[in-house]
Design an enzyme around this catalytic site. Sequence first.
Site, PDB file in Angstrom:
ATOM      1  N   LYS A  52      69.448 -34.504 -28.650  1.00 55.86           N
ATOM      2  CA  LYS A  52      70.867 -34.474 -28.295  1.00 55.86           C
ATOM      3  C   LYS A  52      71.103 -35.187 -26.953  1.00 55.86           C
ATOM      4  O   LYS A  52      70.856 -36.361 -26.848  1.00 55.86           O
ATOM      5  CB  LYS A  52      71.373 -33.034 -28.279  1.00 55.86           C
ATOM      6  CG  LYS A  52      70.837 -32.166 -29.432  1.00 55.86           C
ATOM      7  CD  LYS A  52      71.268 -32.646 -30.801  1.00 55.86           C
ATOM      8  CE  LYS A  52      70.907 -31.628 -31.868  1.00 55.86           C
ATOM      9  NZ  LYS A  52      70.522 -32.121 -33.147  1.00 55.86           N
ATOM     10  N   ASP A  85      67.561 -21.703 -25.069  1.00 59.99           N
ATOM     11  CA  ASP A  85      67.831 -23.037 -25.600  1.00 59.99           C
ATOM     12  C   ASP A  85      68.967 -23.618 -24.752  1.00 59.99           C
ATOM     13  O   ASP A  85      70.104 -23.153 -24.811  1.00 59.99           O
ATOM     14  CB  ASP A  85      68.227 -22.917 -27.081  1.00 59.99           C
ATOM     15  CG  ASP A  85      68.511 -24.264 -27.731  1.00 59.99           C
ATOM     16  OD1 ASP A  85      68.884 -25.213 -27.013  1.00 59.99           O
ATOM     17  OD2 ASP A  85      68.380 -24.366 -28.966  1.00 59.99           O
ATOM     18  N   TYR A 111      71.692 -21.381 -33.233  1.00 56.38           N
ATOM     19  CA  TYR A 111      71.549 -22.575 -34.064  1.00 56.38           C
ATOM     20  C   TYR A 111      70.913 -22.167 -35.411  1.00 56.38           C
ATOM     21  O   TYR A 111      69.968 -21.352 -35.427  1.00 56.38           O
ATOM     22  CB  TYR A 111      70.698 -23.617 -33.326  1.00 56.38           C
ATOM     23  CG  TYR A 111      70.283 -24.730 -34.238  1.00 56.38           C
ATOM     24  CD1 TYR A 111      71.234 -25.583 -34.784  1.00 56.38           C
ATOM     25  CD2 TYR A 111      68.954 -24.912 -34.596  1.00 56.38           C
ATOM     26  CE1 TYR A 111      70.868 -26.592 -35.659  1.00 56.38           C
ATOM     27  CE2 TYR A 111      68.571 -25.922 -35.464  1.00 56.38           C
ATOM     28  CZ  TYR A 111      69.537 -26.752 -35.991  1.00 56.38           C
ATOM     29  OH  TYR A 111      69.178 -27.738 -36.867  1.00 56.38           O
ATOM     30  N   ARG A 171      48.323 -36.635 -31.020  1.00 54.43           N
ATOM     31  CA  ARG A 171      48.769 -35.281 -31.418  1.00 54.43           C
ATOM     32  C   ARG A 171      48.617 -34.275 -30.290  1.00 54.43           C
ATOM     33  O   ARG A 171      49.297 -33.252 -30.261  1.00 54.43           O
ATOM     34  CB  ARG A 171      48.012 -34.795 -32.672  1.00 54.43           C
ATOM     35  CG  ARG A 171      48.394 -33.372 -33.066  1.00 54.43           C
ATOM     36  CD  ARG A 171      47.896 -32.960 -34.434  1.00 54.43           C
ATOM     37  NE  ARG A 171      46.497 -33.171 -34.643  1.00 54.43           N
ATOM     38  CZ  ARG A 171      45.513 -32.410 -34.158  1.00 54.43           C
ATOM     39  NH1 ARG A 171      45.800 -31.354 -33.425  1.00 54.43           N
ATOM     40  NH2 ARG A 171      44.258 -32.696 -34.397  1.00 54.43           N
TER      41      ARG A 171
END
Length: 400
Positions: A216, A191, A119, A65
């Site tokens: 992506k 972004d 987005y 983590r």
Amino acid sequence: MPRAPEGEETAMPRPERHERGPRTLAVHAGEPRPPIHGAVATPIFQSSTFLVEEGRGYHDIHYMRLSNTPSHVAVAAKLAALEGTERALVTGSGMAAITSALLAHLKQGDHVLAQRCLYGGTLDFLTENARQLGIETTFVPLDDPGAWQGALRPTTRVLYVESITNPLVEVGLLEEAAAFARAQGLVSLIDNTFPSPMNFRPAALGYDVVLHSATKYLNGHSDVVAGVACGSAARIEEIHKQVNILGGSLDSFSCYLLQRGLKTLPLRVRAQNENALALAKALARNPAVASVRYPGLPEDPSHAQARRHFAGFGAIIAFVPRGGLEAARRFCAALAIPLHAVSLGGVETLVCRPAATSHAGIPAAERRALGIPDERIRISVGIEDEADLIEDFERALAAA
Ligand code: PLP
């Protein structure tokens, strides 16, 4: 950190030689040298925890983590080299990178200047979650510096933009926006999912934090959900603290898949740039098409900005077929090669209608006002043969 027999010393993030080309960096940057146990493909460290060495402190604890296994370190170093930043941090999704980066730079009472159409997930976070935390956002067009100035408040801390907007495929005044943020003492977040670092590296224009949905183009094979934040060591450290607490870390197997996908990023993106330009031109001359948005088309309103900053125009095309929603539905159903699915950036061509998917949460009238009519189709162009794609799109348009 338990000692890997070889490779550990050079697996840690370190400045890469940026004079090396992107294809060399994509293959070699971040890979442990000498390779661990001689393995040419960096192994997957599928261990949630690692031995604690007596006498070492909290910051030497290695745990999945905390994003500090050798799998995380190797892929993050490759990403930093590709974006040309000091550091990078991989996360469990693009949204984990975006929300953690925003939370790292904002507190109650702060204000965000954000580009007008973003987005859907980012839009929801800013308008709902951040607002609940006492953080306000003003949305501004990225081609109007007067609007940025007018929206500025004494509490404005962050400027948030997308290098190519989703789903409008618009390119704003990216250089001016970064300079404005710097002049006003704002932290600039961008972004960069749509262009990928192969077409555009925002840190070179002065952006402080570069974010991606690595789901992506970076991974490129539609088999991983991941994110990345890139920037200076100090900024990434702050984002890392958020990711550690909120738990948005990436698992080791996904680190491995992302690292493998990145090795072919330059080749994939070059093929996708070429296919997209050819397909956009074919759509633009097709009488069954009402309008096309692709920054590579000379007549596109974003062409000048894209030419100014991008090495390639990317592979997202938005278009509206004649005949309304029913024609759009018939067109999608008639395609033989592309799959009708959300997401983008993989090797396969995908089509979707943002009004029914990524931006379905926005009320219909507002969506239309933003320029997202129900019949608008977004194409994520893959690496298939150009002629096959064009033939399939032309056939499906004729059938619609
Ligand atoms: N940013 C952009 C531009 C996107 O298109 C997406 C997803 O479609 C995201 C962020 C969110 O990424 P993820 O689904 O990996 O959380």
